[in-house]
Design a protein around this motif. Structure first.
Motif, PDB file in Angstrom:
ATOM      1  N   GLY A 116       0.793  -1.225   0.000  1.00 24.81           N
ATOM      2  CA  GLY A 116       0.000   0.000   0.000  1.00 24.81           C
ATOM      3  C   GLY A 116       0.821   1.268   0.000  1.00 24.81           C
ATOM      4  N   ASN A 117       2.116   1.179   0.374  1.00 22.72           N
ATOM      5  CA  ASN A 117       2.943   2.387   0.420  1.00 22.72           C
ATOM      6  C   ASN A 117       3.158   2.980  -0.968  1.00 22.72           C
ATOM      7  N   ALA A 118       3.365   2.122  -1.956  1.00 23.85           N
ATOM      8  CA  ALA A 118       3.570   2.628  -3.318  1.00 23.85           C
ATOM      9  C   ALA A 118       2.340   3.385  -3.804  1.00 23.85           C
ATOM     10  N   VAL A 121       2.184   6.823  -2.086  1.00 21.17           N
ATOM     11  CA  VAL A 121       3.121   7.790  -2.680  1.00 21.17           C
ATOM     12  C   VAL A 121       2.600   8.251  -4.047  1.00 21.17           C
ATOM     13  N   GLY A 122       1.998   7.347  -4.805  1.00 20.74           N
ATOM     14  CA  GLY A 122       1.403   7.729  -6.083  1.00 20.74           C
ATOM     15  C   GLY A 122       0.281   8.746  -5.901  1.00 20.74           C
ATOM     16  N   ARG A 123      -0.526   8.559  -4.854  1.00 21.84           N
ATOM     17  CA  ARG A 123      -1.595   9.527  -4.579  1.00 21.84           C
ATOM     18  C   ARG A 123      -1.012  10.881  -4.169  1.00 21.84           C
ATOM     19  N   LEU A 124       0.093  10.847  -3.421  1.00 23.59           N
ATOM     20  CA  LEU A 124       0.762  12.102  -3.067  1.00 23.59           C
ATOM     21  C   LEU A 124       1.226  12.844  -4.321  1.00 23.59           C
ATOM     22  N   ALA A 125       1.770  12.100  -5.275  1.00 24.43           N
ATOM     23  CA  ALA A 125       2.202  12.714  -6.534  1.00 24.43           C
ATOM     24  C   ALA A 125       1.024  13.369  -7.248  1.00 24.43           C
ATOM     25  N   THR A 174       6.453   9.893  -8.219  1.00 28.36           N
ATOM     26  CA  THR A 174       6.052   8.740  -9.031  1.00 28.36           C
ATOM     27  C   THR A 174       7.191   7.740  -9.142  1.00 28.36           C
ATOM     28  N   ALA A 175       8.409   8.266  -9.352  1.00 32.97           N
ATOM     29  CA  ALA A 175       9.576   7.380  -9.411  1.00 32.97           C
ATOM     30  C   ALA A 175       9.782   6.667  -8.080  1.00 32.97           C
ATOM     31  N   LEU A 176       9.549   7.390  -6.977  1.00 36.19           N
ATOM     32  CA  LEU A 176       9.667   6.775  -5.657  1.00 36.19           C
ATOM     33  C   LEU A 176       8.622   5.675  -5.475  1.00 36.19           C
ATOM     34  N   ALA A 177       7.416   5.906  -5.971  1.00 36.08           N
ATOM     35  CA  ALA A 177       6.361   4.896  -5.871  1.00 36.08           C
ATOM     36  C   ALA A 177       6.745   3.643  -6.643  1.00 36.08           C
TER      37      ALA A 177
END
Length: 201
Positions: A116-118, A121-125, A174-177
């Motif tokens: 769920g972390n990915a 982070v995508g939602r944060l982006a 997005t790259a972090l996700a």
């Protein structure tokens, strides 16, 4: 007990959302008066506009730097949209604070690749891009409406305050996700659907 920084994050996000709502409501109460819009001089009119007040109709005044214009007789929608970037930024900040709260808790627990972390982070982006790119579009719409209402569309064009920073941050997130998603173990991949159903993440 949650760390102080996590609680502070939620508190600041809530304040940002409340400020954005209050700011727009305050603008709506000023409907009928001046609305402040950001404009650019249309092609061929910049030299003429250097003379303060030239060809300005009643109820419109030009600031010294030529970009902000105050148009009298504003509508409720113009006032709301002219401050809509602050509202959208506040709401996105609150939603982002809630996501960061959950992310930080897993990081502090030593589980950066938790299921769920990915997605978080995508939602944060997405929130960063919506606030940074979509937010400034709302005052631009308000400026376009006010210019057409005051018959100044031929003298000015609505300005759009675009910054490349939010899209850049969105790409980094997005790259972090993608990195977090690729770093999950096969066991986590198999258990992710079951955890999503039981935890709601």
């Amino acid at each position: 007990m949650k760390p102080t920084v996590v609680n502070l994050m939620r508190y600041l996000g809530g304040l940002a959302a409340l400020w954005g709502i209050a700011y727009v409501i305050n603008g709506i109460t000023q409907a009928g008066a001046y609305v402040r819009i950001q404009v650019n001089p249309a092609a061929g009119t910049a030299d003429q506009l250097r003379l303060s007040g030239v060809n300005m109709p009643y109820g419109v005044k030009l600031d010294t730097d030529q970009l902000p214009v105050h148009a009298w007789g504003s509508t409720v929608l113009e006032q709301a949209l002219s401050r809509g970037d602050v509202l959208l930024a506040g709401l996105c900040a609150f939603a982002g604070a809630l996501l960061l709260e959950r992310l930080l808790m897993t990081f502090l627990q030593g589980r950066p690749f938790a299921p769920g972390n990915a997605a978080k982070v995508g939602r944060l982006a997405a929130l960063v891009v919506v606030a940074g790119v979509g937010g400034p579009l709302l005052p631009t719409i308000a400026a376009w409406m006010a210019l057409n209402r005051t018959a100044l569309a031929g003298t000015f064009t609505a300005a759009y305050d675009f910054s490349p920073v939010p899209p850049a941050i969105g790409l980094i997130l997005t790259a972090l996700a993608v990195f977090i998603r690729s770093g999950r173990t096969p066991e986590e991949e198999l258990t992710a659907p079951r955890l999503s159903r039981t935890t709601g993440s």
